[in-house]
Design an enzyme around this catalytic site. Structure first.
Site, PDB file in Angstrom:
ATOM      1  N   LEU A  22      41.119  39.347  34.386  1.00  0.00           N
ATOM      2  CA  LEU A  22      42.364  38.822  34.922  1.00  0.00           C
ATOM      3  C   LEU A  22      42.027  37.503  35.600  1.00  0.00           C
ATOM      4  O   LEU A  22      41.027  37.411  36.316  1.00  0.00           O
ATOM      5  CB  LEU A  22      42.981  39.781  35.960  1.00  0.00           C
ATOM      6  CG  LEU A  22      43.742  41.013  35.465  1.00  0.00           C
ATOM      7  CD1 LEU A  22      44.276  41.802  36.654  1.00  0.00           C
ATOM      8  CD2 LEU A  22      44.875  40.637  34.527  1.00  0.00           C
ATOM      9  N   ASP A  23      42.849  36.501  35.380  1.00  0.00           N
ATOM     10  CA  ASP A  23      42.625  35.215  36.033  1.00  0.00           C
ATOM     11  C   ASP A  23      42.630  35.388  37.546  1.00  0.00           C
ATOM     12  O   ASP A  23      43.298  36.268  38.082  1.00  0.00           O
ATOM     13  CB  ASP A  23      43.720  34.217  35.649  1.00  0.00           C
ATOM     14  CG  ASP A  23      43.719  33.880  34.173  1.00  0.00           C
ATOM     15  OD1 ASP A  23      42.683  34.099  33.527  1.00  0.00           O
ATOM     16  OD2 ASP A  23      44.758  33.398  33.676  1.00  0.00           O
ATOM     17  N   ARG A  24      41.919  34.520  38.217  1.00  0.00           N
ATOM     18  CA  ARG A  24      41.828  34.605  39.673  1.00  0.00           C
ATOM     19  C   ARG A  24      43.199  34.671  40.362  1.00  0.00           C
ATOM     20  O   ARG A  24      43.408  35.509  41.246  1.00  0.00           O
ATOM     21  CB  ARG A  24      41.030  33.410  40.206  1.00  0.00           C
ATOM     22  CG  ARG A  24      40.893  33.396  41.715  1.00  0.00           C
ATOM     23  CD  ARG A  24      40.034  32.234  42.170  1.00  0.00           C
ATOM     24  NE  ARG A  24      39.793  32.288  43.596  1.00  0.00           N
ATOM     25  CZ  ARG A  24      38.936  31.488  44.242  1.00  0.00           C
ATOM     26  NH1 ARG A  24      38.247  30.594  43.571  1.00  0.00           N
ATOM     27  NH2 ARG A  24      38.768  31.595  45.539  1.00  0.00           N
ATOM     28  N   HIS A  37      44.247  32.463  29.479  1.00  0.00           N
ATOM     29  CA  HIS A  37      45.479  31.881  30.014  1.00  0.00           C
ATOM     30  C   HIS A  37      46.624  31.955  29.002  1.00  0.00           C
ATOM     31  O   HIS A  37      47.525  31.122  29.013  1.00  0.00           O
ATOM     32  CB  HIS A  37      45.270  30.419  30.432  1.00  0.00           C
ATOM     33  CG  HIS A  37      44.234  30.242  31.498  1.00  0.00           C
ATOM     34  ND1 HIS A  37      43.718  29.009  31.813  1.00  0.00           N
ATOM     35  CD2 HIS A  37      43.613  31.131  32.322  1.00  0.00           C
ATOM     36  CE1 HIS A  37      42.818  29.140  32.775  1.00  0.00           C
ATOM     37  NE2 HIS A  37      42.750  30.428  33.109  1.00  0.00           N
TER      38      HIS A  37
END
Length: 257
Positions: free
Chosen positions: A55-57, A160
């Site tokens: 999961l992206d930050r 993304h």
């Protein structure tokens, strides 16, 4: 830091609510950071944990980690083979379509080579507008501002992907500094108390690698997104924390810290 919220745990795997802003593990692109989900969860459980997806930050929500390398290999294969159903909630600019399939190839963004040298890979995301609102304020050049609550289901796993697909279609996610629009991001941060990327992983469903049941995990939103949805009149779409095995017809046993 407060302990991570555990959504599900058995002897093979654990699912947690990853807070927005927390890195999953150490990265050469984030030198100087000291807080990581993997290390925090390891200390919290007193045992090693193995991430099997990302999961992206800035993205919050449900994340699954294995408790052994053998289970990690099985879960990683399930994610890479697209055997995991994933759903996200996003707040976007504009009135999104009721339903659409976003099918735009994407170049990988790994930070190691110029984008022009990266091949474009197939990418597909299904989106559905759950609600929308028109605010009587001039944020950009129009006298009012429209925003939508969107459910996104990525069918591929490009980096993304949801953020880039929605931006490409003209509905960037609020709080997305790279693919969004700063004037709307500032409005939400300064006027609506939402200074973060408004994207949350709310649902994972997959076959348990060892127990032979379908595991369905839902994750509620953090305080920032929950308050925002309530303010915009979208409280009816707030997800709840839950973990179920539909094949057994009953909720699974939840273990919390």
């Amino acid at each position: 830091m407060p302990p991570l919220k555990i959504l599900y745990q058995d002897e093979h795997l654990v699912a947690v609510h990853k807070p927005s802003g927390l890195l999953v593990h150490r990265s050469a692109l984030a030198r100087g950071e000291t807080q990581f989900l993997v290390q925090q969860l390891r200390d919290q459980l007193g045992q090693r944990v193995y991430p099997v997806h990302r999961l992206d930050r800035p993205t919050s929500g449900v994340m699954v980690l294995a408790l052994s390398s053998s289970v990690a290999a099985l879960l990683s294969e399930a994610f890479s083979e697209r055997q995991v159903e994933k759903r996200y909630l996003a707040v976007v600019r504009g009135k999104a379509p009721e339903q659409a399939r976003l099918d735009y190839p994407l170049r990988e963004e790994d930070g190691t080579r110029p984008k022009a040298e990266m091949p474009a890979m197939p990418a597909m995301t299904d989106i559905r507008r759950l609600d929308s609102v028109e605010l009587p304020v001039q944020v950009d050049r129009y006298p009012s501002a429209r925003y939508s609550l969107v459910e996104a289901r990525p069918l591929t796993g490009r980096r993304h992907q949801i953020r880039r697909h929605l931006s490409r279609r003209g509905y960037p996610i609020i709080g997305d500094a790279k693919h969004g629009k700063s004037i709307h991001n500032r409005f939400f941060a300064e006027q609506l108390g939402a200074p973060r990327l408004l994207l949350a992983a709310t649902h994972l469903a997959f076959d348990h690698p060892l127990l032979g049941v379908r595991l369905v995990i839902s994750c509620g939103l953090d305080d920032t997104m929950s308050a925002l949805l309530d303010h915009l009149g979208w409280a009816g779409h707030l997800p709840l924390d839950s973990a179920q095995t539909p094949a057994l017809g009953a909720p699974s046993a939840l273990q919390t810290p």
